[in-house]
Design a protein around this motif. Structure first.
Motif, PDB file in Angstrom:
ATOM      1  N   GLY B  21      40.196  38.793  46.637  1.00  0.00           N
ATOM      2  CA  GLY B  21      40.843  38.315  45.421  1.00  0.00           C
ATOM      3  C   GLY B  21      40.195  38.789  44.137  1.00  0.00           C
ATOM      4  N   TRP B  23      39.131  42.212  43.699  1.00  0.00           N
ATOM      5  CA  TRP B  23      39.116  43.691  43.698  1.00  0.00           C
ATOM      6  C   TRP B  23      39.429  44.220  42.298  1.00  0.00           C
ATOM      7  N   ASN B  24      40.274  43.474  41.537  1.00  0.00           N
ATOM      8  CA  ASN B  24      40.650  43.939  40.190  1.00  0.00           C
ATOM      9  C   ASN B  24      39.549  43.707  39.157  1.00  0.00           C
ATOM     10  N   GLN B  25      38.433  43.107  39.570  1.00  0.00           N
ATOM     11  CA  GLN B  25      37.272  43.044  38.673  1.00  0.00           C
ATOM     12  C   GLN B  25      36.119  43.865  39.234  1.00  0.00           C
ATOM     13  N   GLY B  26      36.345  44.467  40.415  1.00  0.00           N
ATOM     14  CA  GLY B  26      35.325  45.329  40.989  1.00  0.00           C
ATOM     15  C   GLY B  26      34.459  44.677  42.050  1.00  0.00           C
ATOM     16  N   PHE B  27      34.820  43.442  42.492  1.00  0.00           N
ATOM     17  CA  PHE B  27      34.024  42.806  43.538  1.00  0.00           C
ATOM     18  C   PHE B  27      34.544  43.184  44.912  1.00  0.00           C
ATOM     19  N   GLY B 246      42.918  52.679  42.084  1.00  0.00           N
ATOM     20  CA  GLY B 246      42.378  51.714  43.030  1.00  0.00           C
ATOM     21  C   GLY B 246      42.079  52.384  44.357  1.00  0.00           C
ATOM     22  N   SER B 268      35.771  49.599  44.059  1.00  0.00           N
ATOM     23  CA  SER B 268      37.187  49.243  44.108  1.00  0.00           C
ATOM     24  C   SER B 268      38.061  50.298  43.449  1.00  0.00           C
TER      25      SER B 268
END
Lengths: 289, 323
Positions: B21, B23-27, B246, B268
């Protein structure tokens, strides 16, 4: 170009890359971000998360809940509902980042790479030459002469992928071949036409030529900007690099260390796509600073 | 609580499927690299298949149990002993308060898993207990376990002597040659026909410059389609350069000429092409291979890869247990 129809590309058993085009511009970035927002708003069955970037949106899905084919139809129909980006007006914070260009730390990392991995022209000179600039001084003027648009976060927690908003400051560069195994924390670098700040010391592939002491990622949440997220940025923010000397860097670094640093950010502005486009139209884009 | 006596080479708390959840912040998701062995270890001790346990890399730890409980060790054979007595892997084993589990180097495979009835109970971070070493978050204070630490465990009840059936265990090749499924895409049309043939027809050696962010591969050079050289300048001028996009977890990321499989703690997004993607059903093979071992890649369709994931999910359940 922006494709007539987006491409739906498979990534193994559980990812789909929706690609909207093959260039970098604000419109494509809004398509990527808007699809991600639409997926969240519509709570599409089987979608676990999304990752929008400059010209595409990656969808992570669970094939037990939705097939690739059904996901493709869902995405196509959501894309059909997205309004024109012309009408978009959004709150956009502007962050000022004191930045030492041609700093000793990235120089050391470049020299280390040249000694141990592959010979290459030093990054600032390389990027200046490739872009037809007279020297590194002009490169610094051009790179710092624009606001940057935070198109997305990724690669590493909190890392902003940014594009120059002023076309007169658009630069391009290849990425490292092979990539570096380390990059100093706070490095400012670019690859393709994208500029980034490295939140922590990580591997990397961008050309590097500057460093900022201001943290963009903070698990301890020491500063109020991190109250809602440990990542400083969100898509739609803007960044301005303010060239500074080493003494200013050290001053800010000390303020960050003792917690007294005040982020230099303005929060009253709205970004209007229509106004932005009209302004770009009015420019002589062959000019450089 | 479990007391860490010796840490092993890199023993970390992981849960499955990890930190989703963000991935869009790079985690990245983090989590166990061989989720087949990991999930079955949990099933053996009566836990949810995804409950937090320990991943041990190359050399296992020495742990002292402060209270009685039930454990299971799966994955790589690290010659586990309880108070000096060898214990059976792939089986639930009762431990008494004060007993010590001692593990050594991996005789087969690369990663062993230890599940404890009740599950490890460290504080979740962004919804997961998985350790993301490079950013120092999750797990025990963000990193691999260290001597002297006390690892918290929830209360759970297990039954001793439950076994994973022989045919439900992953089989590690004795000749160090791995056949790994790949799916074409997302950027397969950047590679020319000869490049695809070379990728699928060559041996690829796992480089020692590999870790939980990426597995680097040594092998022949790649060749590219016209699309890779005739493109807008904002991609970057090298053939493998693309406008940042991505990345799927499992992507075979072509950085210059070096393919890097992006694994559990990987990036990511980025600006290199991904001609192929390793589906999640083959991740256990990555997790159980060591630097120097050889990969051969086998192309499968999206649907085949999804069917393999489905089959693996069925295997990682009570149906694989005999008592």
């Amino acid at each position: 170009m922006i494709y007539d129809q987006p491409k739906f590309l498979p990534g193994g058993d559980r990812y789909m890359l929706v690609e909207f085009g093959n260039e970098m511009n604000l419109e494509l970035n809004f398509m990527g971000q808007s699809l991600a927002q639409a997926v969240a708003d519509n709570d599409v069955k089987g979608v676990i998360e999304t990752a929008p970037c400059f010209a595409s949106t990656l969808i992570h899905y669970e094939p037990e809940d939705i097939s690739f084919k059904d996901l493709q139809s869902e995405m196509a129909s959501l894309i059909g509902t997205l309004g024109p980006s012309e009408d978009i007006e959004l709150d956009s914070r502007l962050f000022y980042f004191p930045t030492v260009y041609c700093d000793p730390w990235t120089k050391e990392a470049v020299d280390d790479y040249r000694a141990k991995i592959a010979e290459k022209e030093p990054d600032p000179e390389f990027v200046a030459r490739l872009n037809g600039l007279s020297d590194v001084d002009q490169f610094v003027r051009v790179h710092s002469g624009t606001e940057y648009w935070v198109a997305s976060l990724g690669f590493w927690p909190g890392l902003p992928f940014m594009m120059a908003l002023d076309p007169r400051c658009m630069l391009t560069a290849p990425k490292y071949n092979p990539p570096r195994t380390w990059t100093p924390q706070g490095t400012v670098g670019m690859g393709g036409a994208s500029t980034c700040i490295y939140p922590v010391a990580t591997p990397g592939g961008y050309q590097m030529f500057g460093r900022t002491p201001v943290p963009i990622w903070d698990t301890q949440k020491r500063f109020p900007q991190f109250e809602n997220s440990i990542c400083l940025f969100q898509p739609g923010d803007r960044v301005k690099f303010v060239p500074c000397e080493l003494d200013v860097y050290e001053l800010v670094e000390a303020q960050v260390a003792d917690g007294s640093y005040q982020y230099n950010v303005v929060e009253y502005q709205k970004f209007s796509v229509r106004n932005y486009k009209a302004w770009v139209e009015s420019l002589d884009t062959s000019a450089r600073f | 609580m479990i007391e860490v006596i010796k840490e092993g080479l890199e023993t970390s708390v992981q849960d499955w499927p990890g930190r989703l959840g963000y991935w869009n912040q790079g985690f990245p998701p983090s989590g166990p690299m061989d989720s087949w062995s990991f999930r079955l270890a949990n099933v053996l001790v009566g836990n949810d298949p995804g409950a937090a346990g320990l991943e041990c890399q190359y050399i296992g730890p020495t742990l002292k149990f402060q209270r009685a409980g039930m454990i299971a060790v799966t994955g790589a054979d690290m010659q586990a002993k309880l108070d000096g007595e060898a214990i059976q892997m792939w089986q639930s084993v009762a431990v008494a308060a004060g007993q010590t589990l001692e593990m050594s180097f991996a005789k087969t495979g690369a990663r062993a898993y230890i599940a404890v009835a009740g599950g490890i109970a460290t504080e979740p971070w962004l919804g997961s207990r998985s350790t993301f070493h490079k950013a120092g978050v999750g797990g025990m204070e963000g990193h691999a376990i260290k001597p002297g630490q006390l690892v918290p465990v929830s209360v759970g009840e297990g039954v001793a002597g439950r076994k994973v059936r022989d045919d439900a265990r992953p089989e590690f090749p004795s000749d160090k040659q791995w056949s790994i499924e790949v799916v074409r895409g997302p950027n397969d049309d950047w590679i020319d026909d000869a490049g695809h043939e070379r990728f699928l027809g060559s041996d690829w050696k796992l480089s020692s410059k590999s870790d939980r962010t990426g597995f680097r591969l040594d092998g022949p050079d790649w060749s590219f389609a016209e699309k890779a050289t005739d493109k807008a300048p904002e991609h970057g001028s090298e053939p493998s350069n693309i406008i940042d996009q991505g990345y799927p977890c499992g992507a075979i990321n072509l950085a210059g000429q070096t393919p890097i499989i992006l694994v559990n703690d990987g990036p990511s997004m980025g600006g290199f092409i991904n001609p192929y993607t390793v589906p999640r059903s083959a991740f256990w093979k990555l997790g159980q291979s060591k630097p120097g071992e050889i990969y051969r890649f086998k192309a499968v369709s999206v649907e085949e890869a999804q069917a393999l994931a489905h089959d693996l999910r069925e295997i990682c359940s009570e149906q694989s247990i005999s008592t």
